[in-house]
Design an enzyme around this catalytic site. Structure first.
Site, PDB file in Angstrom:
ATOM      1  N   TRP A  61      53.613  24.007 118.438  1.00 16.03           N
ATOM      2  CA  TRP A  61      53.263  25.365 118.886  1.00 16.03           C
ATOM      3  C   TRP A  61      53.589  25.541 120.360  1.00 16.03           C
ATOM      4  O   TRP A  61      53.662  26.652 120.858  1.00 16.03           O
ATOM      5  CB  TRP A  61      51.783  25.657 118.627  1.00 16.03           C
ATOM      6  CG  TRP A  61      50.792  24.944 119.534  1.00 16.03           C
ATOM      7  CD1 TRP A  61      50.785  23.615 119.842  1.00 16.03           C
ATOM      8  CD2 TRP A  61      49.688  25.534 120.239  1.00 16.03           C
ATOM      9  NE1 TRP A  61      49.728  23.325 120.681  1.00 16.03           N
ATOM     10  CE2 TRP A  61      49.032  24.489 120.943  1.00 16.03           C
ATOM     11  CE3 TRP A  61      49.183  26.822 120.344  1.00 16.03           C
ATOM     12  CZ2 TRP A  61      47.901  24.715 121.737  1.00 16.03           C
ATOM     13  CZ3 TRP A  61      48.043  27.026 121.130  1.00 16.03           C
ATOM     14  CH2 TRP A  61      47.424  25.986 121.816  1.00 16.03           C
ATOM     15  N   ASP A  62      53.803  24.437 121.046  1.00 15.64           N
ATOM     16  CA  ASP A  62      54.155  24.466 122.463  1.00 15.64           C
ATOM     17  C   ASP A  62      55.262  25.498 122.704  1.00 15.64           C
ATOM     18  O   ASP A  62      55.257  26.228 123.691  1.00 15.64           O
ATOM     19  CB  ASP A  62      54.688  23.097 122.924  1.00 15.64           C
ATOM     20  CG  ASP A  62      53.740  21.941 122.643  1.00 15.64           C
ATOM     21  OD1 ASP A  62      52.978  22.031 121.675  1.00 15.64           O
ATOM     22  OD2 ASP A  62      53.786  20.941 123.377  1.00 15.64           O
ATOM     23  N   GLU A  77      41.893  19.449 119.599  1.00 15.50           N
ATOM     24  CA  GLU A  77      42.100  18.462 118.523  1.00 15.50           C
ATOM     25  C   GLU A  77      41.058  17.346 118.530  1.00 15.50           C
ATOM     26  O   GLU A  77      41.112  16.455 117.675  1.00 15.50           O
ATOM     27  CB  GLU A  77      43.516  17.882 118.658  1.00 15.50           C
ATOM     28  CG  GLU A  77      44.583  18.936 118.392  1.00 15.50           C
ATOM     29  CD  GLU A  77      45.977  18.532 118.850  1.00 15.50           C
ATOM     30  OE1 GLU A  77      46.082  17.600 119.677  1.00 15.50           O
ATOM     31  OE2 GLU A  77      46.941  19.161 118.393  1.00 15.50           O
ATOM     32  N   LYS A 104      39.212  19.215 124.075  1.00 13.59           N
ATOM     33  CA  LYS A 104      40.442  18.554 124.537  1.00 13.59           C
ATOM     34  C   LYS A 104      41.283  19.467 125.429  1.00 13.59           C
ATOM     35  O   LYS A 104      41.854  19.046 126.422  1.00 13.59           O
ATOM     36  CB  LYS A 104      41.266  18.121 123.331  1.00 13.59           C
ATOM     37  CG  LYS A 104      42.570  17.442 123.689  1.00 13.59           C
ATOM     38  CD  LYS A 104      43.275  16.937 122.451  1.00 13.59           C
ATOM     39  CE  LYS A 104      44.596  16.272 122.795  1.00 13.59           C
ATOM     40  NZ  LYS A 104      45.310  15.841 121.600  1.00 13.59           N
ATOM     41  N   GLN A 105      41.410  20.705 125.027  1.00 10.94           N
ATOM     42  CA  GLN A 105      42.295  21.617 125.768  1.00 10.94           C
ATOM     43  C   GLN A 105      41.886  23.047 125.477  1.00 10.94           C
ATOM     44  O   GLN A 105      41.145  23.300 124.527  1.00 10.94           O
ATOM     45  CB  GLN A 105      43.739  21.393 125.365  1.00 10.94           C
ATOM     46  CG  GLN A 105      44.036  21.784 123.923  1.00 10.94           C
ATOM     47  CD  GLN A 105      45.446  21.397 123.502  1.00 10.94           C
ATOM     48  OE1 GLN A 105      45.783  20.226 123.481  1.00 10.94           O
ATOM     49  NE2 GLN A 105      46.249  22.358 123.174  1.00 10.94           N
TER      50      GLN A 105
HETATM   51  O1  IFM Z   1      51.080  20.558 120.744  1.00  9.02           O
HETATM   52  C1  IFM Z   1      50.454  19.633 121.566  1.00  9.02           C
HETATM   53  C2  IFM Z   1      48.996  19.608 121.202  1.00  9.02           C
HETATM   54  O2  IFM Z   1      48.410  20.864 121.402  1.00  9.02           O
HETATM   55  C3  IFM Z   1      48.271  18.570 122.023  1.00  9.02           C
HETATM   56  N1  IFM Z   1      48.865  17.270 121.855  1.00  9.02           N
HETATM   57  C4  IFM Z   1      50.295  17.262 122.226  1.00  9.02           C
HETATM   58  C5  IFM Z   1      51.076  18.277 121.423  1.00  9.02           C
HETATM   59  C6  IFM Z   1      52.541  18.262 121.854  1.00  9.02           C
HETATM   60  O3  IFM Z   1      52.664  18.644 123.192  1.00  9.02           O
END
Ligand code: IFM
EC number: 2.4.1.230
Length: 761
Positions: free
Chosen positions: A343-344, A482, A594-595
């Site tokens: 999704w990046d 995640e 996580k983010q």
């Molecule tokens: O897409 C990301 C994910 O959101 C977090 N772990 C790394 C992936 C790739 O950059």
């Protein structure tokens, strides 16, 4: 030659790295990598490389990772579990210098000077080195390497070498490093090689030409093997040896196709125009890109440099002429994540391309259109309808997320993202809509974009199941956070899904009005009847969002508020990520994120946070976030900037910038391109407040007090607009195209050619 080996003199355009350390070498190679969206090359030293691995801290570690990549060249290597991976091609930059029979290698003798420079303005890697051998001969080298932005299949290497002694028996060998190439050779000729991937049967051909001039006179090489050139001479002190190598690369998708004639023809064309013309065309292409995508910040040299670095890598990553490939999580700068696309691309990178390089954005979205069949199969496999894009994607559009990885104890750890991280489908739809709104590319919308919107909406309507409480739930997912797996009703997923369905209904209406034949044809093709559309409307009305109307707070997923509270700030100084420190179980049972998750939703759909909603949710979730992903800080920066919290925004921007600029060891696997895209977003969508999806070009700047001006350009529906934000005004200037409306902080004025607009802020 020497004049072209000198870097751009204007300050702020050149990144420099002096010296060599096994601890940081691989990160330097990623950071200074070259790319043009078709080819990628890590910035490994070309000359005197010697062994590329070291024994370090008890492990065998690769110090240097010289790698060249070709976009889309995926194979099934011998990994466990097997997943497609980008396979490296021959490293065409290798040079060996042998003086009186002794090879010049980095670990012998003394490196008096060794500097690599990334000249971002010109898109070239420059190196200089001075090496004193154990026999006390001093050799000086200057090198330039590039992957042409004017002709993406071409690479160039120039090197000038001078010795300080007479009568040395010099041997210079230029070769293609074939070791580690996981492909079978199908053709090896003097100036041409072709290799086939063992599993997928793709073919890559590389043609090379090399020359050496000694004091201006062309020297003849020996050609003992294919793609190897050897020159021998006796040195004179101060004599200038000038080496030039051109390479041309072509890829074929199927083994029946032979890409060799294309590579050979490109090489012939390149050698006939000569390296100076190749260099000039490449520099002009970079000039044109910088003119469209350059950002100028007065008042913050560090972030100015970081944004240039971001734009440099974003520009290097895309190829508007190939809509069968997309950009992997580390672009073409390293092996991490096997070159897979996440999704990046749609959420972190597409806004940049949509705003400054729409042709590249279109190609990236067409990749998703071409991979719709894979997304349909994935949905069917899960028992749903429509299109569920793979969490990790390579060339075919099939799911490529590994099922497990080996943990430090050698035991497999199950990876659930491929099974549960479904928000990707809404993320792709979001990028499609944003691209169409910003560019007005109706052909794309009509022929490809609308179908993506409808098929992803159909997936969500089947995925959001009505339950006894009268609501529709999306269970068993993973959101952007995640750390928490297999959760129900992740707010990010559900609200994006609802948006996706609503957007598809709107798209269908627009299609019916503007292109009724296409609307009918698409409905027929997809067998989309009124009953199904009613179901979509029902889903929009009844999907659970997790919003508490009394407080304005979203619950990140069902049950998040009841998890254990943890003071995430207590762990910031830890060298290891928080989930490693406290373990998987404790992470999952705690409110540690996580983010950016709800925070990412604020950025993408601010209309879902009316009143103080954005502030309330940001203040709630920000302290709970451990930023365990390189994507996180930039998204926080973007949202903080929109909230006017400029100190917080700048802090997060600097954190993002430091990921690849400060040689974090994780950079070894390639630059974190999503973080770089996020950094651009923080400046342009955050601080300048550009809205790509509005009815007019909209901005709402919130310039940090530390910045004097922020200037940039965007493309908007076929017009190029120059924008400069200062205190207390924004100036807009039409650079190309017809007059248009511009809205700044809610005030709309008409912009015409030759008459810049000024908006008081
Ligand atoms: O897409 C990301 C994910 O959101 C977090 N772990 C790394 C992936 C790739 O950059």
């Amino acid at each position: 030659m020497l004049e072209v080996l000198r870097p751009t003199q204007e300050p702020g355009w050149v990144l420099t790295h002096e010296g060599y350390s096994v601890l940081t070498e691989s990160a330097v190679e990623s950071r200074f990598a070259l790319g043009n969206g078709f080819l990628g090359m890590r910035a490994a030293r070309s000359t005197g490389r010697g062994p590329t691995w070291v024994s370090w801290l008890g492990y065998i570690r690769w110090a240097s990772w010289p790698r060249c990549y070709v976009a889309g060249l995926f194979d099934m290597p011998n990994t466990e579990p097997p997943v497609p991976a980008l396979v490296p091609v021959a490293d065409w930059s290798r040079i060996r210098l042998i003086l009186d029979g002794e090879p010049l290698v980095v670990r012998e003798g003394e490196i008096l000077h060794g500097m690599r420079r990334l000249d971002m303005r010109r898109g070239v890697l420059l190196s200089e080195w001075t090496h004193r051998t154990p026999a006390q001969v001093t050799a000086k080298g200057h090198e330039l390497r590039l992957l042409s932005l004017a002709d993406r299949s071409v690479g160039l290497q120039l090197q000038q070498i001078v010795l300080d002694r007479d009568d040395i028996d010099v041997r210079l060998e230029a070769s293609f490093g074939l070791a580690g190439v996981g492909m079978e050779p199908v053709r090896l000729e003097n100036d041409l090689g072709a290799w086939r991937t063992e599993g997928t049967g793709k073919v890559v051909a590389m043609a090379g030409a090399a020359s050496l001039h000694l004091d201006g006179a062309l020297a003849d090489p020996e050609r003992p093997f294919p793609l190897r050139w050897i020159w021998r001479w006796r040195s004179k002190a101060g004599q200038v040896a000038q080496f030039a190598r051109l390479v041309a690369v072509a890829r074929a998708e199927r083994s029946e196709e032979d890409p060799a004639p294309r590579a050979a023809a490109t090489l012939t064309r390149s050698t006939s125009v000569g390296w100076r013309a190749i260099l000039k065309a490449h520099e002009s292409a970079w000039d044109a890109h910088w003119s469209d995508s350059g950002i100028v910040i007065d008042g913050d040299d560090d972030l100015q440099r970081a944004l240039r670095f971001a734009v440099y890598h974003l520009t290097s990553a895309a190829n508007p002429s190939d809509d069968r490939v997309s950009i992997g999580a580390r672009a073409l700068t390293g092996d991490a994540y096997f070159g897979h696309v996440f999704w990046d691309t749609e959420i972190y990178l597409l806004p940049f391309y949509t705003a400054v390089w729409p042709e590249a954005a279109r190609a990236l979205l067409m990749y998703r259109f071409h991979t719709l069949p894979g997304a349909r199969s994935k949905a069917t496999l899960g028992g749903w309808r429509g299109a569920l894009y793979p969490w990790e994607s390579a060339d075919t559009g099939e799911e490529t997320t590994p099922d497990s990885v080996l943990g430090p104890d050698g035991k497999p750890i199950e990876i659930l993202t491929g099974k549960m991280e479904h928000h990707i489908s809404a993320d792709v739809a979001y990028a499609v809509w944003q691209y169409w709104r910003a560019t007005g590319d109706d052909d794309f919308f009509r022929d490809a974009g609308a179908e993506i919107l409808l098929e992803t909406a159909r997936f969500w309507a089947s995925r959001a199941v009505a339950e006894a409480d009268g609501r529709r739930h999306i269970r068993h997912v993973i959101g952007p956070d995640e750390y928490h797996e297999d959760v129900d009703d992740n707010a990010f997923t559900n609200v994006m899904a609802r948006w996706n369905i609503g957007c598809a209904l709107e798209a269908l209406d627009l299609l019916r009005k503007g292109w009724p034949d296409r609307a009918e044809a698409l409905r027929d093709k997809l067998a989309l009847d009124d009953q199904e559309l009613d179901d979509w409307r029902d889903a929009v009305a009844r999907i659970v969002t997790g919003l508490d109307p009394a407080t304005g707070l979203y619950e990140q997923f069902a049950g998040f508020h009841s998890l254990k509270q943890l003071n995430v700030a207590d762990y910031v100084d830890h060298a290891l990520p928080i989930d490693v420190v406290i373990g998987r179980e404790q992470t999952q049972s705690s409110q540690v994120i996580k983010q950016a998750d709800v925070v990412a939703l604020i950025a993408l759909l601010p209309q879902e946070f009316p009143g103080q909603g954005a502030e309330i949710n940001f203040r709630h979730y920000e302290p709970r976030c451990a930023h365990g992903s390189s994507l996180s800080a930039a998204m926080h920066a973007r949202v903080a900037a929109r909230l006017g919290a400029s100190d917080t925004a700048l802090r997060y921007m600097r954190e993002t910038a430091s990921l690849d600029l400060d040689l974090d060891p994780n950079s070894a696997g390639g630059v974190r391109i999503a973080g770089l895209g996020g950094l651009w977003q923080a400046a342009i969508l955050g601080i300048a407040g550009l809205n790509l999806a509005g009815d007019t070009l909209e901005l709402d700047p919130k310039l940090p007090p530390q910045w004097d001006t922020l200037s940039f350009k965007v493309w908007w529906r076929g017009r190029s607009v120059g924008l400069s934000v200062s205190r207390p005004m924004l100036e807009a200037r039409l650079m190309a195209g017809d007059g248009m409306d511009v809205t700044v902080a809610g005030v709309t004025q008409h912009l015409t050619p030759g008459s810049p607009l000024r908006f008081e802020l």
